[in-house]
Design a protein around this motif. Structure first.
Motif, short mmCIF file in Angstrom:
data_model
loop_
_atom_site.label_atom_id
_atom_site.label_comp_id
_atom_site.label_asym_id
_atom_site.label_seq_id
_atom_site.Cartn_x
_atom_site.Cartn_y
_atom_site.Cartn_z
N LYS A 50 0.81 -1.22 0.00
CA LYS A 50 0.00 0.00 0.00
C LYS A 50 0.85 1.28 0.00
CE LYS A 50 -0.51 -0.16 5.06
NZ LYS A 50 -1.47 -0.25 6.17
N ASP A 51 2.15 1.10 0.18
CA ASP A 51 3.06 2.25 0.17
C ASP A 51 3.89 2.24 -1.12
OD1 ASP A 51 4.91 4.25 0.71
OD2 ASP A 51 6.19 2.92 1.90
N PRO A 52 3.52 3.06 -2.10
CA PRO A 52 4.23 3.04 -3.38
C PRO A 52 5.59 3.73 -3.33
CG PRO A 52 2.59 4.77 -3.40
CD PRO A 52 2.42 4.03 -2.09
N GLY A 53 5.85 4.47 -2.21
CA GLY A 53 7.05 5.28 -2.18
C GLY A 53 6.85 6.50 -3.04
N LYS A 54 7.92 6.98 -3.63
CA LYS A 54 7.80 8.16 -4.49
C LYS A 54 7.27 7.75 -5.85
CE LYS A 54 11.84 9.89 -2.07
NZ LYS A 54 12.29 8.62 -1.47
N VAL A 55 6.45 8.61 -6.42
CA VAL A 55 5.91 8.37 -7.76
C VAL A 55 6.53 9.40 -8.68
CG1 VAL A 55 3.85 8.27 -9.18
CG2 VAL A 55 3.76 7.47 -6.81
N GLY A 56 7.14 8.91 -9.75
CA GLY A 56 7.92 9.80 -10.59
C GLY A 56 7.41 9.98 -11.99
N TYR A 57 8.34 10.22 -12.89
CA TYR A 57 8.06 10.47 -14.30
C TYR A 57 7.27 9.31 -14.91
CZ TYR A 57 9.14 11.65 -19.18
OH TYR A 57 9.06 11.95 -20.52
N LYS A 58 6.21 9.63 -15.62
CA LYS A 58 5.34 8.64 -16.25
C LYS A 58 4.79 7.63 -15.24
CE LYS A 58 6.90 8.95 -21.00
NZ LYS A 58 7.32 8.22 -22.21
N LYS A 235 15.11 11.99 -17.62
CA LYS A 235 16.19 11.17 -18.17
C LYS A 235 16.60 10.07 -17.18
CE LYS A 235 20.78 11.50 -20.29
NZ LYS A 235 21.89 12.41 -20.65
N GLU A 236 16.84 10.47 -15.92
CA GLU A 236 17.29 9.49 -14.91
C GLU A 236 16.17 8.53 -14.55
OE1 GLU A 236 20.65 10.09 -11.90
OE2 GLU A 236 18.85 10.78 -10.85
N GLY A 237 14.93 9.03 -14.54
CA GLY A 237 13.79 8.18 -14.23
C GLY A 237 13.63 7.06 -15.26
N LEU A 238 13.75 7.40 -16.54
CA LEU A 238 13.65 6.39 -17.60
C LEU A 238 14.77 5.36 -17.50
CD1 LEU A 238 12.63 8.60 -20.67
CD2 LEU A 238 11.21 6.89 -19.50
N TYR A 239 15.96 5.84 -17.13
CA TYR A 239 17.10 4.94 -16.97
C TYR A 239 16.86 3.97 -15.82
CZ TYR A 239 21.99 3.43 -16.50
OH TYR A 239 23.14 2.69 -16.43
N LEU A 240 16.38 4.49 -14.68
CA LEU A 240 16.10 3.64 -13.51
C LEU A 240 14.99 2.63 -13.79
CD1 LEU A 240 16.32 6.25 -10.63
CD2 LEU A 240 17.53 4.07 -10.68
N ASN A 241 14.07 3.02 -14.65
CA ASN A 241 12.94 2.15 -14.94
C ASN A 241 13.23 1.15 -16.06
OD1 ASN A 241 10.27 1.52 -14.09
ND2 ASN A 241 9.44 2.46 -15.94
N SER A 242 14.43 1.24 -16.65
CA SER A 242 14.79 0.34 -17.74
C SER A 242 15.53 -0.89 -17.22
CB SER A 242 15.69 1.07 -18.75
OG SER A 242 16.96 1.35 -18.17
N LYS A 243 15.53 -1.97 -17.99
CA LYS A 243 16.25 -3.19 -17.60
C LYS A 243 17.75 -2.92 -17.52
CE LYS A 243 13.05 -6.77 -19.17
NZ LYS A 243 12.87 -7.96 -20.06
#
Length: 379
Positions: A50-58, A235-243
């Motif tokens: 129930k705790d998503p933490g921070k919600v970022g880009y997209k 930019k960093e968000g997409l990188y963190l969310n990528s494999k």
């Protein structure tokens, strides 16, 4: 009749021998198990359920990225001999901050590593690694406040945390006292991992910092909290969310942990090897070491903290000749002062027998602290 009796005795003797043989095997195996030492690492994926933490880009969520990185780090660590990995969570479930610490303490873990993602209203980016400490400034307090706010999602959190207020600087300062004993080792680990992020992964270096994180306060071992990057930065968000990004961050964290553990192993192996040789050989080694390390002074750090203690034996469990050195706003307490590594190893063993289980060897040259590992390698 005699032949029959002889046969029975012979069979009984054979049976007894077989029984003893298996008992010996069982005894030896039990001894091996008893002697087997495992280095236990607890990996903590921040937030969850129930705790998503921070919600970022997209709409990417911190809890998902943190879990994927943790599982990859754990998989790599599990391939190493004598390392046991324990996870606070392996799925998308909610775990209270206090329960995360309990998992590590119950396992008698050697390290606690909590992995998170950062967020900010600006376009901030970069990696930072945290250890427990009083907030150095308002900005550090705000980071800790954001991570600690999850306790408000827990049932009866006011009872569980005995009046702790995540919005109060005074409550945060009170967290640090019990973890001070492990602070130097936590900083050592945090520095190694932060160096991996900045030199190998080429992330912006936001440094090793201190703040009052509840999840770190609950543990009784060296503990760090990693903010891998900002998911609010496009930019960093997409990188963190990528494999690829998750793989690279996992490798950096794993490499940092490996280096830290190798440093501890080198310290122990060197000491154990020296302890096994004869007295005569020890004396010869001692003389040779003093010559080899004549510009280096070894000491054993037994404690550190914000309290200024008199260096009397009653303050250090009977240990005499303890030195106190002020570093910034804290004090470090050292036992021993020698250019012989084997001699300082004896001091470390004495400290451990007195209950200073986290005592470790440090080295100085011209009054400046240097790497023990580098000194031994050069020799």
């Amino acid at each position: 009749m005699n032949s029959l009796l002889f046969s029975k005795i012979k069979i009984s003797t054979i049976f007894l021998r077989v029984f003893v043989f298996f008992c010996v095997i069982l005894f030896n195996n039990n001894n091996l198990l008893a002697q087997k030492t495992e280095f236990i690492v607890v990996l903590d994926a921040g937030h969850g359920g129930k705790d998503p933490g921070k919600v970022g880009y997209k709409a990417m969520k911190e809890k998902d990225i943190a879990l994927k990185i943790v599982l990859q780090v754990g998989k790599m660590l599990e391939k190493r001999e004598n390392i046991k990995v324990i996870y606070t969570r392996k799925t998308d479930v909610f775990i209270g901050l206090k329960d995360r610490g309990k998992i590590a303490n119950k396992a008698d873990a050697d390290l606690f590593v909590s992995i998170h993602c950062n967020a900010h209203s600006s376009n901030a980016y970069g990696a930072e690694t945290w250890v427990l400490g009083t907030h150095a400034n308002k900005q550090n307090f705000e980071v800790a406040k954001a991570e600690n706010s999850v306790i408000e999602l827990e049932d009866n959190y006011k009872v569980t945390y005995k009046g702790f207020d995540p919005n109060s600087p005074e409550s945060v300062i009170g967290l640090t006292l019990m973890q001070e004993e492990y602070l130097d080792q936590s900083i050592q680990l945090a520095s190694i991992i932060q160096n991996e992020f900045t030199t190998k992964l080429k992330r912006k270096d936001r440094g090793v910092k201190q703040a009052g994180f509840v999840v770190l306060h609950q543990t009784y071992m060296p503990s760090i909290l990693i903010e891998t990057g900002f998911i609010t930065n496009s930019k960093e968000g997409l990188y963190l969310n990528s494999k690829l990004g998750q793989q690279k961050f996992s490798e950096s964290i794993y490499n940092g942990l490996k280096k830290y553990i190798n440093q501890l192993t080198l310290n122990t192996v060197q000491g154990d090897a020296i302890a096994e040789v004869s007295k005569t050989t020890k004396e010869a080694i001692n003389k040779q070491e003093i010559e080899n390390y004549k510009d280096v002074v070894f000491k054993v750090q037994i404690a550190s903290g914000s309290r200024k203690l008199e260096t009397k034996s009653y303050n250090f469990k009977g240990l005499r000749n303890v030195d106190r050195v002020k570093v910034g706003n804290s004090y470090k307490y050292y036992l021993g002062n020698t250019s012989s590594y084997s001699e300082i190893e004896e001091f470390r063993k004495i400290a451990k027998t007195k209950g200073y289980k986290t005592a470790f060897i440090v080295a100085f040259k011209n009054g400046e602290k240097i790497s023990v590992e580098e000194v031994l390698k050069k020799s």
